[in-house]
Structures are given as structure tokens and as C-alpha cells.
Design an enzyme around this catalytic site. Sequence first.
Site, PDB file in Angstrom:
ATOM      1  N   ASP A  35     -23.642  -2.741  13.601  1.00 17.05           N
ATOM      2  CA  ASP A  35     -24.205  -4.081  13.435  1.00 17.05           C
ATOM      3  C   ASP A  35     -24.039  -4.821  14.749  1.00 17.05           C
ATOM      4  O   ASP A  35     -23.102  -4.544  15.519  1.00 17.05           O
ATOM      5  CB  ASP A  35     -23.478  -4.830  12.311  1.00 17.05           C
ATOM      6  CG  ASP A  35     -24.278  -6.033  11.808  1.00 17.05           C
ATOM      7  OD1 ASP A  35     -24.924  -5.904  10.748  1.00 17.05           O
ATOM      8  OD2 ASP A  35     -24.265  -7.085  12.476  1.00 17.05           O
ATOM      9  N   THR A 147     -41.826   1.057  -8.064  1.00 13.28           N
ATOM     10  CA  THR A 147     -41.979   2.022  -9.154  1.00 13.28           C
ATOM     11  C   THR A 147     -40.796   1.936 -10.116  1.00 13.28           C
ATOM     12  O   THR A 147     -40.973   1.933 -11.344  1.00 13.28           O
ATOM     13  CB  THR A 147     -42.114   3.441  -8.588  1.00 13.28           C
ATOM     14  OG1 THR A 147     -43.304   3.524  -7.779  1.00 13.28           O
ATOM     15  CG2 THR A 147     -42.194   4.475  -9.693  1.00 13.28           C
ATOM     16  N   ALA A 148     -39.591   1.865  -9.563  1.00 10.29           N
ATOM     17  CA  ALA A 148     -38.393   1.776 -10.407  1.00 10.29           C
ATOM     18  C   ALA A 148     -38.402   0.485 -11.220  1.00 10.29           C
ATOM     19  O   ALA A 148     -38.040   0.480 -12.414  1.00 10.29           O
ATOM     20  CB  ALA A 148     -37.138   1.849  -9.541  1.00 10.29           C
ATOM     21  N   ARG A 151     -41.037   0.790 -14.026  1.00 16.64           N
ATOM     22  CA  ARG A 151     -40.569   1.693 -15.075  1.00 16.64           C
ATOM     23  C   ARG A 151     -39.505   1.019 -15.940  1.00 16.64           C
ATOM     24  O   ARG A 151     -39.477   1.201 -17.158  1.00 16.64           O
ATOM     25  CB  ARG A 151     -40.007   2.978 -14.447  1.00 16.64           C
ATOM     26  CG  ARG A 151     -41.082   3.900 -13.897  1.00 16.64           C
ATOM     27  CD  ARG A 151     -40.475   5.149 -13.275  1.00 16.64           C
ATOM     28  NE  ARG A 151     -41.513   6.040 -12.781  1.00 16.64           N
ATOM     29  CZ  ARG A 151     -41.272   7.181 -12.123  1.00 16.64           C
ATOM     30  NH1 ARG A 151     -40.017   7.557 -11.888  1.00 16.64           N
ATOM     31  NH2 ARG A 151     -42.279   7.928 -11.714  1.00 16.64           N
ATOM     32  N   HIS A 173     -45.439  -2.222  -0.269  1.00 13.99           N
ATOM     33  CA  HIS A 173     -44.265  -2.738  -0.972  1.00 13.99           C
ATOM     34  C   HIS A 173     -44.348  -4.247  -0.870  1.00 13.99           C
ATOM     35  O   HIS A 173     -43.860  -4.866   0.079  1.00 13.99           O
ATOM     36  CB  HIS A 173     -42.982  -2.219  -0.314  1.00 13.99           C
ATOM     37  CG  HIS A 173     -41.728  -2.859  -0.860  1.00 13.99           C
ATOM     38  ND1 HIS A 173     -41.424  -2.868  -2.189  1.00 13.99           N
ATOM     39  CD2 HIS A 173     -40.715  -3.521  -0.235  1.00 13.99           C
ATOM     40  CE1 HIS A 173     -40.265  -3.491  -2.380  1.00 13.99           C
ATOM     41  NE2 HIS A 173     -39.828  -3.908  -1.195  1.00 13.99           N
TER      42      HIS A 173
END
Length: 305
Positions: A35, A147-148, A151, A173
Amino acid sequence: MDKETVGIIGTGWVGTSVAISTLHAGIAQRLWLHDLRAEVAEGEAMDLAHGAAFYPACEVAAVPLEKMREADVVVVAAGRNGRPNESRLDLLRDNARMAAEVGQMLRGFGGVVVMVSNPVDVLTRVLQAASGLPPERVIGTGTLLDTARLRQILDRQLRVAPGSLHIQVLGEHGDSSVPVWSGARLGGRPLRSLAQWDAAAEPTLAQQMRRAAYEVIQRKGATNHAIGLVTTRVMRALLLDERSILAVSRVQTGACGLQGVALSLPSLIGAGGALEVLEPEMDELERAALAASAALLERAHASLS
């Protein structure tokens, strides 16, 4: 690849969720963190290492950015998060510079890059161009999370166990994502053939899926846990050479008539990256929506010039 080294660039909300998910999954022998805030990366590495008794053996360390070139998979989770009601594309100018700088650092890199930062599709394209890596070795998590989310919404509505329903979300997305309702299956049967299914509700369900991230951000400031799990799922396929079919983003080279734009299509994921892109069956409306999503992403990328 076989349980080798995973590097994560960016140890904010998302990067640390990717880290803990990676450790629990047991897919890496070494986990490297970096980071710009070096002390934060060091603190996260120390904190994660203190829990070594509770996950499969893995060496966790904070490393300089250049060390990432020695990893097998590099996850890019740097850049700022989205703000309430801000679209992912609004993030573009702030995060594109970061993606280009990381890409230049990774020129000649021998592994696979997984882009997580948003807007993930355009940043995947920016990093791939800056790095000169083959398109199959620069993957964005893309619509695997969309998608998750869809679903999960549908599993709950249909009252079936998670994973019982099969449907894919493709394209961006973001707000132009494309649920492929025509290909949805439950127990081998088309979703639209079920007596309890109301096709008229599909636009509302799709909008609920698209709004999911905004709803989370309004409440807690960022989304991080689900994308951490999604990223680890992609890395599992890479590191274990699963050859799984996942909806991920990459620069397209002809599939569905698309060239040069990065967006999500079903892809074969194995040790070398997104090795093959499959063209899904879609109806005319879905094909038109995918083309519109690609056009939106082209305009967003062109706005950087």
C-alpha cells in the site's frame, strides 16, 4: 501454478477482505501486501499473521511494490472507493492513472493480474494496455459479483438453496450489466418455463441487483466482503488450474463481435488466465443490451484521451 504467491496492491477495505478470504481458502503459500501507506500494509500483514493458527499455512508479509513482479497472481485493489449514488464510471478519472502506473510497473510480468478496483472494466483495459501483457493474463472480476448478487436475489425469491439456480450476468460491472434471462435454468428447466415465474418482474429484479452496491455503500461506506470472496474464487481457478467457466472481464478479441473493449463474458479460467471466451446463447434483446453495454464502455475509455 500450485498454491504459490499472491500479491495484493492496496490494503483498504477491499484489499484486506481479499487477503482474509485468500487465507481462509488456503490457495496460497505466500501472501504479499503493498500500500502507498507502508505502515498500514505492515500493520495488516502483522494482524493477519497473528491468526496463522486458524488458516492453512501461509506466509504473510508487506513488500515493496517492485516485489509484486515475483508473484504468481497480483490483485489490484488500489484507488478510492465509490461514494453514495456515484456510478462506477464516475470513479474513472481518479483510478485510471493508478491502473496505468501499476500496468507500467508490471511490464514483462510472468503471472496473471486480477483487477478489482472500479470501474473494473475500463481499468482492466487501461492496465492491459499499459502493461503490454496478453489480454488473457489481465482479468477483471467483472460481473462475477453481479451474477452472485442476482443469484442470491433469485434463490431467495424461489426459496431454493444457494447455487441451485444457474444464470449469468454479462457486460459491464455496473448500470448497463446484462442478465441473460433466456439462459437461466433451475433443475435443468428454463426459468421462464416455471409456473411460478413472472417474466414481467425481470426488470425490477435486475434493477435490484444493479442497486445492491449503492445500498451497501449508503449504509457502511463501501462494499468489500462479497468482492473479497469473488476475487478469491477467481484466484482459486487460476492457482489450481481449475479450467472453470466464470463470467469475468478481459479485453475481448472477437467474441460476440467485440474487439478491444473489456467486459465480462463466460471465460475458461486456468493457470494461464482467461484462456478462452465462450459466446453464450442470448435472445435479440440481450444481444442488443450487450452491444449497448460495450458502447458505453467504449465511450468511457475514450473520455480518458
